[in-house]
Motif scaffolding. Structure first.
Motif, short mmCIF file in Angstrom:
data_model
loop_
_atom_site.label_atom_id
_atom_site.label_comp_id
_atom_site.label_asym_id
_atom_site.label_seq_id
_atom_site.Cartn_x
_atom_site.Cartn_y
_atom_site.Cartn_z
N GLU A 170 0.84 -1.21 0.00
CA GLU A 170 0.00 0.00 0.00
C GLU A 170 0.87 1.26 0.00
O GLU A 170 0.58 2.23 -0.71
CB GLU A 170 -0.90 0.00 1.25
CG GLU A 170 -2.15 -0.85 1.11
CD GLU A 170 -3.27 -0.07 0.44
OE1 GLU A 170 -3.86 0.80 1.10
OE2 GLU A 170 -3.54 -0.34 -0.74
N LYS A 171 1.91 1.21 0.79
CA LYS A 171 2.84 2.35 0.84
C LYS A 171 3.52 2.54 -0.50
O LYS A 171 3.66 3.67 -0.99
CB LYS A 171 3.87 2.10 1.95
CG LYS A 171 4.81 3.27 2.20
CD LYS A 171 5.74 2.96 3.36
CE LYS A 171 6.69 4.13 3.62
NZ LYS A 171 7.61 3.81 4.76
N ARG A 172 3.94 1.42 -1.10
CA ARG A 172 4.59 1.49 -2.42
C ARG A 172 3.61 2.00 -3.47
O ARG A 172 3.98 2.81 -4.33
CB ARG A 172 5.10 0.08 -2.79
CG ARG A 172 5.62 -0.06 -4.22
CD ARG A 172 6.82 0.84 -4.47
NE ARG A 172 7.32 0.71 -5.83
CZ ARG A 172 7.98 1.65 -6.47
NH1 ARG A 172 8.23 2.81 -5.88
NH2 ARG A 172 8.41 1.47 -7.70
N THR A 341 1.41 0.94 -15.86
CA THR A 341 1.49 -0.52 -15.90
C THR A 341 1.87 -1.08 -14.53
O THR A 341 1.28 -2.07 -14.05
CB THR A 341 2.53 -0.97 -16.94
OG1 THR A 341 2.20 -0.41 -18.21
CG2 THR A 341 2.58 -2.48 -17.05
N ASP A 342 2.85 -0.44 -13.88
CA ASP A 342 3.28 -0.88 -12.54
C ASP A 342 2.16 -0.74 -11.52
O ASP A 342 1.96 -1.62 -10.66
CB ASP A 342 4.50 -0.08 -12.09
CG ASP A 342 5.72 -0.36 -12.95
OD1 ASP A 342 5.74 -1.36 -13.67
OD2 ASP A 342 6.67 0.46 -12.90
N ASP A 347 -1.84 -3.01 -7.95
CA ASP A 347 -3.25 -3.02 -7.54
C ASP A 347 -3.78 -4.45 -7.49
O ASP A 347 -4.52 -4.82 -6.56
CB ASP A 347 -4.08 -2.20 -8.51
CG ASP A 347 -4.43 -0.83 -7.94
OD1 ASP A 347 -4.55 -0.73 -6.70
OD2 ASP A 347 -4.57 0.13 -8.70
N GLY A 348 -3.41 -5.24 -8.48
CA GLY A 348 -3.87 -6.63 -8.53
C GLY A 348 -3.34 -7.44 -7.36
O GLY A 348 -4.07 -8.22 -6.74
N GLU A 351 -5.13 -6.40 -4.14
CA GLU A 351 -6.50 -6.93 -4.09
C GLU A 351 -6.50 -8.37 -3.59
O GLU A 351 -7.34 -8.76 -2.79
CB GLU A 351 -7.12 -6.85 -5.48
CG GLU A 351 -8.61 -7.18 -5.49
CD GLU A 351 -9.24 -6.94 -6.86
OE1 GLU A 351 -10.32 -7.50 -7.10
OE2 GLU A 351 -8.65 -6.21 -7.67
N LYS A 352 -5.51 -9.16 -4.04
CA LYS A 352 -5.41 -10.54 -3.57
C LYS A 352 -5.07 -10.59 -2.08
O LYS A 352 -5.60 -11.42 -1.33
CB LYS A 352 -4.34 -11.28 -4.37
CG LYS A 352 -4.73 -11.54 -5.82
CD LYS A 352 -3.64 -12.30 -6.56
CE LYS A 352 -4.03 -12.55 -8.01
NZ LYS A 352 -2.96 -13.26 -8.76
N LEU A 353 -4.19 -9.69 -1.64
CA LEU A 353 -3.85 -9.64 -0.21
C LEU A 353 -5.06 -9.23 0.63
O LEU A 353 -5.25 -9.75 1.74
CB LEU A 353 -2.70 -8.66 0.02
CG LEU A 353 -1.31 -9.15 -0.41
CD1 LEU A 353 -0.30 -8.02 -0.32
CD2 LEU A 353 -0.85 -10.32 0.46
N GLN A 354 -5.85 -8.30 0.12
CA GLN A 354 -7.07 -7.90 0.83
C GLN A 354 -8.02 -9.08 1.00
O GLN A 354 -8.63 -9.26 2.07
CB GLN A 354 -7.77 -6.76 0.08
CG GLN A 354 -7.09 -5.41 0.22
CD GLN A 354 -7.76 -4.34 -0.62
OE1 GLN A 354 -8.32 -4.62 -1.68
NE2 GLN A 354 -7.70 -3.11 -0.16
#
Length: 551
Positions: A170-172, A341-342, A347-348, A351-354
């Protein structure tokens, strides 16, 4: 486990050394004997602040040493390694206070900051008194208790590792978004600057080449005149350099017949003539090539002017620096497109971590809700025996949006001590004495599920009746099956529950009062308990009652 305590030159203590064992240790003594001093001095090796006013003799330093058996504590070796400390199953904490008031802290003879000593101390001893029951009102502590009862340790560890990765990403992501927003604001200008630099067709060394061309084109008439003069010097029929060298060659040709020295001289004249002839040819060629060219001069001046404008604009002095700026702008323009792109890729992952965090947080919440009814009932029953007959609890288990350190749950224990009373937060609904008993009941339950540090109860039984104090003593003795427990008490019912009993007392030595501590024998315990029961006069009834308590 605390195995040894040594105190020198602190308050009323001149030199005190005492060994401790596991199980329940009770500490008794008259009011003012120095039990609080014992705790205060122990607090020094747990990271508490101190100054020279605590020194018994202000000309000598105060030293407090506490030795702990730490082999059974989970994560202790990692604690030492991460702080670059020598690990030892028998760990020694030492604190020194000098006469000037400055102090030093050591762990296994390695100097440490007070913060590190305090951090370790919190893992080794939990000193509990009525003044320290506020921990019980803290929601994080309440959640930790429920997690221990629910066996959530491994699941919490997985959650926290996942959350750590999530927060880092999130910070990144936020940093990338800020970088992108800044890049977008500068994008048009960067593209304009890049196009301008690309249009200049920059090459290494071009400034020197253009300046040389400019000098040649700007002075073409003078150059033609000088070349003509040079050609005349070389080619004039009578006195030209070539004609004179030709005659000189004729002379040296004749001399060459008289020896090697003359022949060598002739060869040199011959070489000089060849070189001069070549130079004359070069002068002639340059004269043919050198023609005034106003258009070429204007083009060179225009290129140099553009180059100087770019250098001034970018505040540099060479073409090479402009080329570096061009390359940097090219990367920025390219990176702006790459940032999107990064960001999409990150984001993807987030989303998986969430999804993982939501799943684990849900499992934690279910397990907590599962143990709350039984824990609440056990707590209620215990408090009935501890003199709060109408104690009643309920829990508020709420969900928050954010991922907290222990999940998404917000947990609060609500309490009432009266039938039909309104439930409220502990800090508002329970008295100090009630908080102490609730804390004792909770930590007794916790001790069976979680590896707790040595527990030291400082007169937690103040203000309770004999029967209730008897139950409190039983609870502390039960806790001591899982951990080392100390109980500083004025009540014989509690003191008698100890596997061993120590007495703190004062003694006058050479005109000065000194606090001492010693372990009591079985017979001495009987007499001490009898005095606690009936005062200084040891009656047969008090002694009989004391024996009954011990048996």
């Amino acid at each position: 486990m605390l195995t040894h305590l040594a105190i020198r030159n602190y308050a009323l203590i001149e030199d005190l050394r005492v060994d401790f064992k596991g199980g329940l240790t009770t500490i008794t003594g008259e009011t003012g004997a120095g039990k609080s001093i014992l705790l205060e001095s122990l607090g020094l090796v747990l990271g508490n602040r101190a100054d020279r006013s605590a020194l018994r003799d202000t000309e000598k330093k105060c030293v407090v040493e506490a030795e702990f058996a730490v082999g059974a504590y989970p994560g202790m070796r990692e604690f030492f390694e991460t702080r670059d400390l020598d690990y030892d199953a028998q760990t020694l904490l030492r604190r020194e206070i000098r006469p000037n008031g400055k102090s030093r802290a050591f762990i296994n003879d390695t100097p440490v900051t007070l913060g590190v000593m305090e951090e370790l101390g919190q893992r080794l001893i939990d000193v509990h008194s009525q003044h320290q029951t506020l921990e019980l009102t803290d929601r994080d502590f309440q959640l930790r208790v429920v997690d221990a009862l629910a066996g959530n340790g491994p699941l919490l560890e997985t959650y926290r590792e996942t959350r750590k990765t999530y927060l880092e990403m999130e910070k990144r992501l936020q940093a990338l978004r800020n970088e992108r927003d800044l890049a977008f604001r500068e994008q048009d200008y960067n593209e304009f600057l890049l196009e301008e630099l690309n249009g200049a067709n920059l090459e290494p060394g071009m400034q020197e080449r253009l300046e040389e061309e400019q000098a040649t084109l700007s002075n073409s008439e003078q150059i033609i005149g000088l070349l003509g003069n040079a050609d005349q010097v070389m080619q004039e029929e009578e006195y030209g350099l070539l004609a004179m060298l030709g005659r000189l060659r004729q002379v040296t040709s004749k001399l060459a017949a008289y020896g090697s020295r003359f022949s060598q001289l002739h060869e040199r004249v011959q070489s000089l003539l060849i070189e001069s002839d070549d130079i004359a040819t070069e002068f002639a060629d340059l004269t043919d090539q050198q023609q005034p060219d106003p258009d070429a001069l204007e083009k060179v001046n225009s290129q140099l002017g553009r180059l100087f404008d770019l250098q001034k604009k970018h505040q540099v002095a060479t073409v090479e620096e402009l080329l570096a700026i061009r390359d940097s702008l090219s990367r920025k323009v390219h990176d702006t497109a790459q940032l999107e792109t990064d960001i999409e890729a990150l984001d993807g992952k987030i989303e998986k971590l969430q999804d993982s965090l939501n799943r684990i947080a849900g499992q934690l919440s279910e397990r907590r809700a599962g143990v709350l009814p039984g824990f609440t009932e056990d707590l209620r029953k215990e408090l009935v025996e501890l003199g709060i007959p109408n104690a009643s609890f309920t829990w508020e288990l709420l969900q928050r949006e954010a991922f907290g350190p222990s999940g998404r749950d917000v947990l609060e224990l609500l309490f009432t001590a009266n039938k039909g009373g309104n439930y409220g937060p502990l800090k508002k609904s329970a008295s100090g004495g009630e908080l102490s008993r609730i804390m004792l009941a909770i930590k007794a339950r916790l001790a069976a599920f979680e590896a707790l540090p040595t527990m030291m109860f400082d007169e937690i039984d103040t203000g309770v009746s004999g029967e209730i104090s008897n139950r409190m003593g039983d609870i502390m003795r039960e806790m001591s099956r899982h951990m080392q427990v100390f109980a500083i008490t004025h009540l014989p019912q509690v003191a008698s529950k100890g596997h061993q009993q120590y007495k703190v007392y004062k003694e006058d030595v050479e005109g000065r009062t000194t606090t001492r501590i010693r372990q009591l024998s079985q017979e001495e315990r009987i007499q001490e308990l009898a005095q606690m029961l009936g005062g200084s006069q040891l009656t047969d009834t008090a002694l009989t009652h004391a024996r009954e308590l011990l048996n």
